[in-house]
Each structure stands twice: as C-alpha cells, then as structure tokens.
Design a protein around this motif. Structure first.
Motif, PDB file in Angstrom:
ATOM      1  N   ASP A  38     -42.573 -26.335   4.919  1.00 55.57           N
ATOM      2  CA  ASP A  38     -41.653 -25.204   4.902  1.00 55.57           C
ATOM      3  C   ASP A  38     -40.709 -25.393   6.071  1.00 55.57           C
ATOM      4  O   ASP A  38     -41.136 -25.504   7.220  1.00 55.57           O
ATOM      5  CB  ASP A  38     -42.416 -23.884   5.052  1.00 55.57           C
ATOM      6  CG  ASP A  38     -43.251 -23.558   3.825  1.00 55.57           C
ATOM      7  OD1 ASP A  38     -42.830 -23.928   2.712  1.00 55.57           O
ATOM      8  OD2 ASP A  38     -44.323 -22.947   3.985  1.00 55.57           O
ATOM      9  N   MET A  39     -39.428 -25.440   5.790  1.00 55.77           N
ATOM     10  CA  MET A  39     -38.418 -25.655   6.816  1.00 55.77           C
ATOM     11  C   MET A  39     -37.930 -24.305   7.346  1.00 55.77           C
ATOM     12  O   MET A  39     -37.714 -23.374   6.571  1.00 55.77           O
ATOM     13  CB  MET A  39     -37.240 -26.442   6.243  1.00 55.77           C
ATOM     14  CG  MET A  39     -37.616 -27.799   5.645  1.00 55.77           C
ATOM     15  SD  MET A  39     -38.345 -28.945   6.806  1.00 55.77           S
ATOM     16  CE  MET A  39     -36.918 -29.360   7.774  1.00 55.77           C
ATOM     17  N   LYS A  40     -37.776 -24.237   8.659  1.00 59.85           N
ATOM     18  CA  LYS A  40     -37.248 -23.046   9.320  1.00 59.85           C
ATOM     19  C   LYS A  40     -36.327 -23.486  10.441  1.00 59.85           C
ATOM     20  O   LYS A  40     -36.611 -24.457  11.142  1.00 59.85           O
ATOM     21  CB  LYS A  40     -38.368 -22.179   9.910  1.00 59.85           C
ATOM     22  CG  LYS A  40     -39.312 -21.585   8.886  1.00 59.85           C
ATOM     23  CD  LYS A  40     -38.606 -20.559   8.025  1.00 59.85           C
ATOM     24  CE  LYS A  40     -39.565 -20.014   6.982  1.00 59.85           C
ATOM     25  NZ  LYS A  40     -38.929 -19.296   5.933  1.00 59.85           N
ATOM     26  N   ALA A  41     -35.252 -22.779  10.617  1.00 58.58           N
ATOM     27  CA  ALA A  41     -34.349 -23.055  11.732  1.00 58.58           C
ATOM     28  C   ALA A  41     -35.107 -22.822  13.039  1.00 58.58           C
ATOM     29  O   ALA A  41     -36.024 -21.995  13.089  1.00 58.58           O
ATOM     30  CB  ALA A  41     -33.121 -22.154  11.657  1.00 58.58           C
ATOM     31  N   PRO A  42     -34.782 -23.549  14.114  1.00 58.36           N
ATOM     32  CA  PRO A  42     -35.484 -23.375  15.386  1.00 58.36           C
ATOM     33  C   PRO A  42     -35.562 -21.900  15.803  1.00 58.36           C
ATOM     34  O   PRO A  42     -34.554 -21.194  15.788  1.00 58.36           O
ATOM     35  CB  PRO A  42     -34.637 -24.175  16.381  1.00 58.36           C
ATOM     36  CG  PRO A  42     -33.981 -25.221  15.552  1.00 58.36           C
ATOM     37  CD  PRO A  42     -33.706 -24.540  14.238  1.00 58.36           C
ATOM     38  N   GLY A  96     -42.955 -22.461  10.293  1.00 66.62           N
ATOM     39  CA  GLY A  96     -42.407 -23.602   9.577  1.00 66.62           C
ATOM     40  C   GLY A  96     -41.946 -24.631  10.581  1.00 66.62           C
ATOM     41  O   GLY A  96     -42.161 -24.490  11.790  1.00 66.62           O
ATOM     42  N   ASN A  97     -41.332 -25.667  10.101  1.00 62.39           N
ATOM     43  CA  ASN A  97     -40.869 -26.750  10.967  1.00 62.39           C
ATOM     44  C   ASN A  97     -39.386 -26.978  10.762  1.00 62.39           C
ATOM     45  O   ASN A  97     -38.833 -26.649   9.727  1.00 62.39           O
ATOM     46  CB  ASN A  97     -41.652 -28.026  10.676  1.00 62.39           C
ATOM     47  CG  ASN A  97     -43.113 -27.862  11.005  1.00 62.39           C
ATOM     48  OD1 ASN A  97     -43.921 -27.605  10.141  1.00 62.39           O
ATOM     49  ND2 ASN A  97     -43.447 -27.960  12.275  1.00 62.39           N
ATOM     50  N   ASN A  98     -38.772 -27.573  11.789  1.00 60.56           N
ATOM     51  CA  ASN A  98     -37.348 -27.858  11.695  1.00 60.56           C
ATOM     52  C   ASN A  98     -37.121 -29.369  11.789  1.00 60.56           C
ATOM     53  O   ASN A  98     -38.014 -30.119  12.192  1.00 60.56           O
ATOM     54  CB  ASN A  98     -36.569 -27.075  12.764  1.00 60.56           C
ATOM     55  CG  ASN A  98     -36.991 -27.437  14.164  1.00 60.56           C
ATOM     56  OD1 ASN A  98     -36.817 -28.569  14.601  1.00 60.56           O
ATOM     57  ND2 ASN A  98     -37.546 -26.471  14.892  1.00 60.56           N
ATOM     58  N   PRO A  99     -35.942 -29.830  11.401  1.00 55.71           N
ATOM     59  CA  PRO A  99     -35.663 -31.258  11.403  1.00 55.71           C
ATOM     60  C   PRO A  99     -35.843 -31.928  12.769  1.00 55.71           C
ATOM     61  O   PRO A  99     -36.273 -33.078  12.847  1.00 55.71           O
ATOM     62  CB  PRO A  99     -34.209 -31.342  10.942  1.00 55.71           C
ATOM     63  CG  PRO A  99     -33.978 -30.102  10.169  1.00 55.71           C
ATOM     64  CD  PRO A  99     -34.820 -29.057  10.836  1.00 55.71           C
ATOM     65  N   GLU A 159     -38.862 -35.893  23.306  1.00 55.36           N
ATOM     66  CA  GLU A 159     -38.247 -34.575  23.432  1.00 55.36           C
ATOM     67  C   GLU A 159     -36.877 -34.653  22.778  1.00 55.36           C
ATOM     68  O   GLU A 159     -36.021 -35.435  23.203  1.00 55.36           O
ATOM     69  CB  GLU A 159     -38.114 -34.201  24.905  1.00 55.36           C
ATOM     70  CG  GLU A 159     -37.421 -32.878  25.144  1.00 55.36           C
ATOM     71  CD  GLU A 159     -37.278 -32.568  26.625  1.00 55.36           C
ATOM     72  OE1 GLU A 159     -38.309 -32.405  27.297  1.00 55.36           O
ATOM     73  OE2 GLU A 159     -36.120 -32.540  27.096  1.00 55.36           O
ATOM     74  N   VAL A 160     -36.677 -33.884  21.730  1.00 52.84           N
ATOM     75  CA  VAL A 160     -35.413 -33.878  21.002  1.00 52.84           C
ATOM     76  C   VAL A 160     -34.720 -32.543  21.254  1.00 52.84           C
ATOM     77  O   VAL A 160     -35.313 -31.481  21.068  1.00 52.84           O
ATOM     78  CB  VAL A 160     -35.642 -34.093  19.484  1.00 52.84           C
ATOM     79  CG1 VAL A 160     -34.336 -33.935  18.708  1.00 52.84           C
ATOM     80  CG2 VAL A 160     -36.248 -35.469  19.232  1.00 52.84           C
ATOM     81  N   THR A 161     -33.474 -32.608  21.691  1.00 51.43           N
ATOM     82  CA  THR A 161     -32.690 -31.419  21.996  1.00 51.43           C
ATOM     83  C   THR A 161     -31.512 -31.332  21.041  1.00 51.43           C
ATOM     84  O   THR A 161     -30.787 -32.317  20.856  1.00 51.43           O
ATOM     85  CB  THR A 161     -32.185 -31.476  23.452  1.00 51.43           C
ATOM     86  OG1 THR A 161     -33.313 -31.596  24.324  1.00 51.43           O
ATOM     87  CG2 THR A 161     -31.403 -30.228  23.811  1.00 51.43           C
ATOM     88  N   LEU A 162     -31.351 -30.182  20.438  1.00 48.69           N
ATOM     89  CA  LEU A 162     -30.194 -29.906  19.583  1.00 48.69           C
ATOM     90  C   LEU A 162     -29.135 -29.237  20.453  1.00 48.69           C
ATOM     91  O   LEU A 162     -29.390 -28.211  21.082  1.00 48.69           O
ATOM     92  CB  LEU A 162     -30.595 -28.987  18.422  1.00 48.69           C
ATOM     93  CG  LEU A 162     -29.481 -28.545  17.478  1.00 48.69           C
ATOM     94  CD1 LEU A 162     -28.845 -29.737  16.766  1.00 48.69           C
ATOM     95  CD2 LEU A 162     -30.036 -27.547  16.462  1.00 48.69           C
ATOM     96  N   LEU A 163     -27.961 -29.828  20.505  1.00 45.40           N
ATOM     97  CA  LEU A 163     -26.869 -29.338  21.344  1.00 45.40           C
ATOM     98  C   LEU A 163     -25.732 -28.829  20.462  1.00 45.40           C
ATOM     99  O   LEU A 163     -25.481 -29.373  19.386  1.00 45.40           O
ATOM    100  CB  LEU A 163     -26.347 -30.469  22.232  1.00 45.40           C
ATOM    101  CG  LEU A 163     -27.387 -31.140  23.128  1.00 45.40           C
ATOM    102  CD1 LEU A 163     -26.866 -32.458  23.657  1.00 45.40           C
ATOM    103  CD2 LEU A 163     -27.776 -30.211  24.262  1.00 45.40           C
ATOM    104  N   GLN A 164     -25.047 -27.783  20.935  1.00 46.78           N
ATOM    105  CA  GLN A 164     -23.888 -27.273  20.208  1.00 46.78           C
ATOM    106  C   GLN A 164     -22.697 -27.218  21.142  1.00 46.78           C
ATOM    107  O   GLN A 164     -22.761 -26.635  22.222  1.00 46.78           O
ATOM    108  CB  GLN A 164     -24.149 -25.872  19.650  1.00 46.78           C
ATOM    109  CG  GLN A 164     -22.970 -25.336  18.851  1.00 46.78           C
ATOM    110  CD  GLN A 164     -23.215 -23.946  18.288  1.00 46.78           C
ATOM    111  OE1 GLN A 164     -24.180 -23.291  18.624  1.00 46.78           O
ATOM    112  NE2 GLN A 164     -22.316 -23.515  17.413  1.00 46.78           N
ATOM    113  N   GLY A 165     -21.618 -27.841  20.705  1.00 49.50           N
ATOM    114  CA  GLY A 165     -20.351 -27.768  21.423  1.00 49.50           C
ATOM    115  C   GLY A 165     -19.534 -26.621  20.852  1.00 49.50           C
ATOM    116  O   GLY A 165     -20.065 -25.593  20.443  1.00 49.50           O
ATOM    117  N   LEU A 168     -27.504 -34.420  18.926  1.00 49.08           N
ATOM    118  CA  LEU A 168     -28.860 -34.506  19.442  1.00 49.08           C
ATOM    119  C   LEU A 168     -28.899 -35.330  20.714  1.00 49.08           C
ATOM    120  O   LEU A 168     -28.066 -36.204  20.922  1.00 49.08           O
ATOM    121  CB  LEU A 168     -29.787 -35.184  18.414  1.00 49.08           C
ATOM    122  CG  LEU A 168     -29.989 -34.484  17.081  1.00 49.08           C
ATOM    123  CD1 LEU A 168     -30.815 -35.368  16.153  1.00 49.08           C
ATOM    124  CD2 LEU A 168     -30.651 -33.137  17.261  1.00 49.08           C
ATOM    125  N   ALA A 169     -29.885 -35.049  21.537  1.00 49.85           N
ATOM    126  CA  ALA A 169     -30.209 -35.871  22.699  1.00 49.85           C
ATOM    127  C   ALA A 169     -31.719 -36.078  22.676  1.00 49.85           C
ATOM    128  O   ALA A 169     -32.470 -35.202  22.241  1.00 49.85           O
ATOM    129  CB  ALA A 169     -29.780 -35.196  23.994  1.00 49.85           C
TER     130      ALA A 169
END
Length: 136
Positions: free
Chosen positions: A29-33, A38-41, A75-81, A88-89
């Motif tokens: 089950d996918m869920k936004a962070p 659920g889990n996210n990409p 450690e995966v970080t989702l970044l938004q500009g 990602l980083a």
C-alpha cells in the motif's frame, strides 16, 4: 550485456495507491510521506539501494581480499525546490566490524563499491550521493 534478471512493478494510484510485482506475491500500500500507514517510493528506493550497495561491497571485498562484516544504511531525502521541482539526495553509510582492516581501508572499499554498484551507476550525475563508513 547479458540479462541476469528482469522484474516489473505495477502501481495504480501513485503515492496513494498500491504496488505489485509480476514475479512476487508482494503487494504494498503506497502512501505519501507522513500521510499514514503504508510505504512511499523513497523508503523502497532506500531499501533497494542499501541492499544493492552492500552486495557490491561484498564483490569489492573479494576483489581486494579484505574481510569485514558490513551493514549498509541508506538515507534517502526528498527535496522540493520552487513549485514542482523535486529531487532526491542519498547518504550511504557502511558500518564495518569483525576485521583487522583499518578505517582507511574500509573507506576505500566503500568508495570502490560506489563505482561498481548498479544503483550508484544509475544515479551518478542525477542524484547527490555521499558515501561514508565507520569501524566498530
């Protein structure tokens, strides 16, 4: 190149949907962070990258004839500009133990693994990836 393995994932509903694989009973089950159970990409990417990297490190250890046990953290970080500018980083950290190798030798092996890991190759130039290690 010779194909070693191919899999196919199917996702319906994006970050708030479900994901399945064509060659496994795994359904996620996918869920936004931060939006619930659920889990996210990013989580799945972190798990896959850590597993791939630790395996690549195993190959490097054999080539370099260096012995140590390893645990790899990703450690995966989702970044938004601005607006919808996302990227990602990644930080990869290897914890080494049960060895007579030096911390410097371990770091060199980790850096070599970063050169051969398929995930590292796929992300090179696209995602900022930092690699580090420690000796316990």
């Amino acid at each position: 190149m010779k194909t070693l393995y191919t899999t196919q994932a199917t996702v319906s509903g994006g970050r708030n949907g479900s994901a399945t694989l064509n060659d496994s009973e795994l359904q996620i089950d996918m869920k936004a962070p931060g939006s619930g159970k659920g889990n996210n990409p990013e989580q799945l990417f972190a798990m896959g990258y850590a597993a791939c990297f630790d395996s690549a490190l195993g190959a490097v250890k054999q080539m370099q004839k260096i012995k140590f046990d390893s645990t790899t953290e990703a450690e995966v970080t989702l970044l938004q500009g601005e607006g919808h500018d996302y990227k990602l980083a990644v930080k990869l950290h290897v914890i080494a133990s049960n060895t007579e190798a030096s911390a410097d030798d371990i770091q060199k092996a980790v850096e070599a693994a970063h050169e051969v890991c398929p995930y590292s190759k796929a992300t090179r130039g696209n995602i900022e990836v930092a690699v580090s290690s420690e000796l316990k």
